[in-house]
Structures are given as structure tokens and as C-alpha cells.
Scaffold this active site. Sequence first.
Site, PDB file in Angstrom:
ATOM      1  N   ALA A  63      33.611 105.301  36.256  1.00 18.45           N
ATOM      2  CA  ALA A  63      33.829 103.961  35.679  1.00 18.45           C
ATOM      3  C   ALA A  63      32.470 103.421  35.262  1.00 18.45           C
ATOM      4  O   ALA A  63      31.425 103.925  35.692  1.00 18.45           O
ATOM      5  CB  ALA A  63      34.448 103.054  36.744  1.00 18.45           C
ATOM      6  N   GLY A 102      35.669 108.001  38.437  1.00 14.26           N
ATOM      7  CA  GLY A 102      36.790 107.853  37.504  1.00 14.26           C
ATOM      8  C   GLY A 102      36.921 109.034  36.571  1.00 14.26           C
ATOM      9  O   GLY A 102      38.007 109.341  36.081  1.00 14.26           O
ATOM     10  N   GLU A 105      38.884 111.430  38.357  1.00 11.59           N
ATOM     11  CA  GLU A 105      40.239 110.881  38.466  1.00 11.59           C
ATOM     12  C   GLU A 105      41.017 111.079  37.176  1.00 11.59           C
ATOM     13  O   GLU A 105      42.208 111.376  37.187  1.00 11.59           O
ATOM     14  CB  GLU A 105      40.166 109.405  38.865  1.00 11.59           C
ATOM     15  CG  GLU A 105      39.701 109.245  40.318  1.00 11.59           C
ATOM     16  CD  GLU A 105      39.488 107.815  40.716  1.00 11.59           C
ATOM     17  OE1 GLU A 105      38.648 107.135  40.081  1.00 11.59           O
ATOM     18  OE2 GLU A 105      40.144 107.354  41.657  1.00 11.59           O
ATOM     19  N   GLU A 125      32.059 107.370  44.893  1.00 10.14           N
ATOM     20  CA  GLU A 125      32.228 105.922  45.044  1.00 10.14           C
ATOM     21  C   GLU A 125      31.686 105.406  46.374  1.00 10.14           C
ATOM     22  O   GLU A 125      31.174 104.301  46.455  1.00 10.14           O
ATOM     23  CB  GLU A 125      33.708 105.553  44.913  1.00 10.14           C
ATOM     24  CG  GLU A 125      34.258 105.671  43.510  1.00 10.14           C
ATOM     25  CD  GLU A 125      34.734 107.081  43.171  1.00 10.14           C
ATOM     26  OE1 GLU A 125      34.351 108.044  43.857  1.00 10.14           O
ATOM     27  OE2 GLU A 125      35.484 107.202  42.192  1.00 10.14           O
TER      28      GLU A 125
END
Length: 703
Positions: A63, A102, A105, A125
Amino acid sequence: MGQAVRLEREGEIGVIVVENPPVNALGQAVRQGLLACLAQAEADEAVRALVILGAGRTFMAGADIREFGKPPVPPFLPDVVDAIEEARKPTVAAIHGTALGGGLEIAMGCDYRVALAGAKVGLPEVTLGLLPGAGGTQRLPRLAGVEAAIEIMTGGKPLPSAEAVRLGIVDEVAEGADARAIGVDFARRLLRDGAVKRRTRDLSAPLDAARADPALLATAREKVAGRSRGLVSPLLIVDAVEAAVRGDFAAGLKRERELFEQAMDSPQRRGLIHAFFSQRQAARVPGLSPDVRPRPVAQAAVIGAGTMGTGIAMVFANAGLPVFLLETDESALGRGMETIRRTYEGAVSKGRMKEAELARRMALVRPTLDYAGIGEADIVVEAVFESMEVKREVFARLDAVMKPGAILATNTSTLDIDVIAAVTGRPQDVAGMHFFSPAHIMRLLENVRGARTAPDVQATLMELGKRLGKVSIMTGVCYGFVGNRMLHQRGREAIDLVEEGASPAEVDAVLTDFGFPMGQFALWDLAGIDVGWRIRQERRKSGDPDAPSPNWLDRVAEKGRFGQKTGAGVYAYEPGSRAPLPDPEVEALIAAWREEKGVTPRRIAPQEILERCLYATVNEGARILEEGIAARAGDIDVAWVNGYGFPAHKGGPMFWADETGLAAIVEALGSYARQPGRAHLEPAPLLARLAREGRGFKDLPEA
Ligand code: T1G
């Protein structure tokens, strides 16, 4: 800026390319673009399978961390991942570089994942005080199983692609240099073999072991709790994985969202993200134009084969750079080379290095007794005895033998670079590279620019620091530069607090409870009390007006109690143990010192110990900023997090001071300063001004 995401065709394969340099972070435009390209591909009957990849140097690396703390803007990443997973057509993630957070992910939302051999995948994270928030805590256990998933997410370290295949996270590793080619080839084979969708959310076998054995999660949780060291998000990760085990996918996603919001709101996320960005900002030398090119460094030299010299030589060898190790005393040179060999052999015996690698690195270190042999080195780092006289002699010789354009660096931790530079005819090529002991392990590097250090020399040291695997800051010239100068103030308070009534163990406990790996006195016992004691004597002998007056710690040193290296210092040590044990002999020495000074010992509350130690540290940091020694408060935070064990989740001393509130700090310092003998705790003008204005260090412009 071009389109962040585009859909291209390779025959019946649709290729979705994410292009958002430098690391294809999943910012709002990328999330929007992914949904648009997905819809376009789904509507196009000619497209029978989809490949998703990143342009440039990497797959999506997560992200966009810059969005954190701001109001979230749709589409949200979990929804994008779900949309990919629900696509009608088979989807393949083609991974190169680092698929992180992300990014991984997104890849786990695909049906299949293929990676280049050199690629890495991970969910880091936790290093930002967070947990995967786009389905990672639910999909990773469905691919790799519960134990591996918890290890990966609470450790935060990226995995090489071969390991990811072994764990079932990646389906195939392919040789070659092109993620697009391996992705399209994999998709074509899928279609040819009639492979169907394989939605990660539908996989359940890897969860079976944990579903069958409740103790498995409990054991994993215990292990995580044991190594979290005050961090909140590791246990939240276990909670999220527990939801994957206990309930269905939808319930698990919901639980993950709740836990993610909880982590996002924590001060630890703010501290760790500050640590992330301040470290990268520190790499940019203030006032240096980005088009100043570093000088090429293909080989190095180190002067002095003592502890620091051999450590620094290993730093270069570890980075693959040939390095001369010069020592004029033959037996010292032999010992130095032996130290290096033993260090590498230790790594081999622990399975951290292959024999071949040991031989390669040893071959990179070239011992020599003769200055004439090192003239061709592009940089030389002097690491001899901490005496100005000795260093000036060495620099005069280096000035005579080193080729034009070579950088002459000193590893001094306290002496004035400008005075050293003045003995050479090339002060523009002289700078400081202050490594921390042990140099081949400690990450912090304080690069020091003298008054006349050339801009391209400064740029070279910062670029070289990154190549050497160090976290670098650039500092100006002062006694102790950034880290040690502030540590000196914390040490001064610690010594005074003991003189006034606290025990060394009480002072140390406050610092370790705060999050430091060890307290002030345990640190001195580790580094050697004699080091500081000799520097204090040197300063007193030289008539330095700022030299600290004699103190009870000098008395400890005068008894030959130098710390761990002599089996006793402020603390006693059982043979072979590093555990600090309070020592009645030192307690008696302190009591005698108090009596001599007419001090009636008083009980000192932990809060006062914390304030005096840490506020004094922050106060000195404010002075360092006022004097322009450090250009940014963030650089000071980087030094303390990476060189002095300041807990990263508290961001560093200056960030922590902002979070604490500068007004409270100024008020406390002011009240301590009004007590006898504590005028030095008067708030620095910058600190007082910021507090008055209701601002923080974060509001300061870069110097
Ligand atoms: N967001 C924004 N900027 C980033 C970024 C990111 N994720 N990663 C790097 N940058 C910037 C960085 O600040 C620097 O900028 C430049 O890119 C080069 O970085 C929902 C919530 C990928 C291994 O934690 O580990 O996904 O200084 O100098 O040494 O579950 O960057 O040039 O202006 O580090 O080659 C998870 C963090 C996010 C990965 C490359 N992802 N990045 O290292 O380059 S949270 C991460 C890295 C998340 C989801 C959760 C490294 C790298 P500037 P660099 P590098």
C-alpha cells in the site's frame, strides 16, 4: 504522469501492467486503475486469462504508506483484492523484485502466482506497527498453513521465491529476467491444460492442522508474545489468524478489518512509519543538489587492525569491495586478520555463511604493513587510537601516498575533523565515517562533513553507506557528533541520579522498561568503562572547560573494573555470563562517594529518572539542531533508533518528544534546572521556543 495501470494483450491473455514508480505502491490511482482494467478484461470475450504484473524494478511493494493517517479514499485495497479473486477468468500474478504487503495480497487474490528466481515476497506490515489489511491474514494461512503464516507475518521479513514455492505461497519459480514472459507462459499453459479458477479463499486444507489441534495456535501465540518486545501488532496478527481458523472467510475478513483499524490507530504505527520515512529522508544530504555525482569507489583501505579497523574492513568485504587492511605493527596485523577469519568461521559454524563465501571474503581483505601499497584505493578509513596527535600523523602520511581524488575518512568518535583535515593539502577530500562497534554488525553510520568537505565527497559517503548496508546520517563537526553527544547527557544524568540516591539497577530498569535493549550502566559495562574514563581524563588534562568533573564512575574504573571485559564493572558478572548483577562492592563505593560529597541519598521515583535521562537527551538534540549539526530532527531519530536502541515504535527521541508534548518537557526541565547543580538542564532556546509556539520538532523546516 502516464496511466498508473493499463491493460495490454498477448493474444488471448490480458496483461494488466501497474506502473507507479518507484515501487508500484498501491495508491488510489493504482487501485482505481486495477478495477477499471479488470472490468475491461472481464468484458472482453477475446481475453481468456489474465496476468497482473508491475512495471520497472518490482511487483507492487505494498500500500502507499504516505496515505496512512489521512482519510482513506476508495476504492479500498481489500475490495480490489476481492474483485480480482472473484473475476470469472483465471488470474496469474507474475512477480519480480519484491511483492510486499498489499502487493503480495494482490498476488494472493490471484488464482496462481509465478515468480522470477530472484524475487522476494513478504508481509512486512508488522514493521510498520500494522498487520496485513487486505486479506493477507486470511489468505496466507490458506496457502502456507497457520504456523508458517504467523511466522511470516509477525517476523515481517521477505522470503526468497524458492522458499515461497516450498510453502505453497508461489506456484512456480522461473529462471529468466522477464516477469511478463513467465506470466504469459504460465497463463497459456493453464488454458492449454484446462486449469480452472482456484480462489485462495476456497482453500482449506492448510488450515486443517490448526482446526484439529487448538494447542497449535496457543503455542504460536505464546511464541509471538515472547518476542514482541512491547509491540502490539504481532499479537493482533495472531488474533486475525485465529479468526481464519475458527470461522469462515467472510467472518475472518471482518475480524481482520477490525484489528487493522485498531493497529492503524496505535501510536506505534505513527512511530514506526516515522522511522521508515525518516531513514529514507536522512539519505538525502540537506543542501546537496541531487545532480552531484558520487565519486566511484571500487576499492578501499582501512588504517589500523584493532577492533574498529577489523570491523570496518569486514564491512567492506561483506559488501564485496576489496579492502587493504594496513597496520604498521606486524603482530597486530596478524591478530587482526585472525579476528576477521574467526568472525567468518563463526558465521560458517552457525550456518549463516558458506565455506566458499568465507574464502571469498577473506580474499577481499588484503593485509599490508606498508603505506606505499594502498595509494590506489578510492577511499581510506582511518581507525587508529583516539588521539589527535596520532591521527594527524596518519593523515599526513595518507596525504602523501593516496592518489588524487581519494577520499580520506576518519572513524573518530569525538575528535575535530577540521583539525585533522588541516594537516593535509586536500581538506575537501577529508570527512568522517563514524562506525559503531561492532562495525560489521551495528547498522548506524554517522558520516561527518567538515567545513571544507566537497559536496561529491558527501554524496559518495551516503551512497557508499547504503552499499555497505548501513543506515547513514550526515552530521556536522562537534564533540560526539549526534549520537554520542546526546548519549553523554543521558549518561551524565544517570551518574548524578545514582549519586543522589538511585541505584544503577534502578536507573537501568527505567530505560529497559521504556524499551531500550539495555540500561545506561549495562551499556557502559558492555562498551568498557575505561573508554569513557580515558576520554574524560584526556579532556581534563587538555584543560577542556566542558570536561565533566570527577565522579563515582571514575572510582569504579580506577579499581580496574572496566565492565564485562574485566568480569566486573558497575555490575558483577558470573563467568561466561553477560547478565548484570548488582555488586555490594560498587554499592559501598557509591555510598562512600555520597558521604565524601555530603550527599544524603534520597529515593528517586522512576518518572524522575525517565525525565532526567530522556528529556536531557532531547534537550541536547535541540541544541544539535540549533547549531545545524543535524539538519533534521528525523536524522537524530534515525541515529538513536539505529545506533542506540531507541525503540523504533516510539519513532526516536525527537518524535517521542513531540508525542509527549514539548510544553511538558520544557516545564519539567525548567523545574529540574532550578535545583542546585542542575543549571545544565535549562531548556535549549529552540525547545523553549517550539513549546511556546505550540509546535513540535516535526514542524521545523530542513536546515
Ligand atoms: N509506500 C510509499 N512509498 C514507498 C513505499 C510504500 N509502500 N515503499 C517504498 N517507498 C518509497 C521510499 O520512501 C523511497 O522514496 C522510494 O520508495 C524507494 O524506497 C494493506 C497496509 C520496496 C524493499 O512495507 O521495504 O501494504 O525516499 O529507498 O531500498 O496490508 O522500499 O525515494 O522519496 O526503500 O530499493 C507494506 C516498504 C506497506 C514495503 C525497496 N510494504 N518498502 O527498497 O528503496 S503497508 C512495505 C520497502 C501495506 C497492506 C498494508 C522498500 C523496498 P524516496 P527505498 P529500496
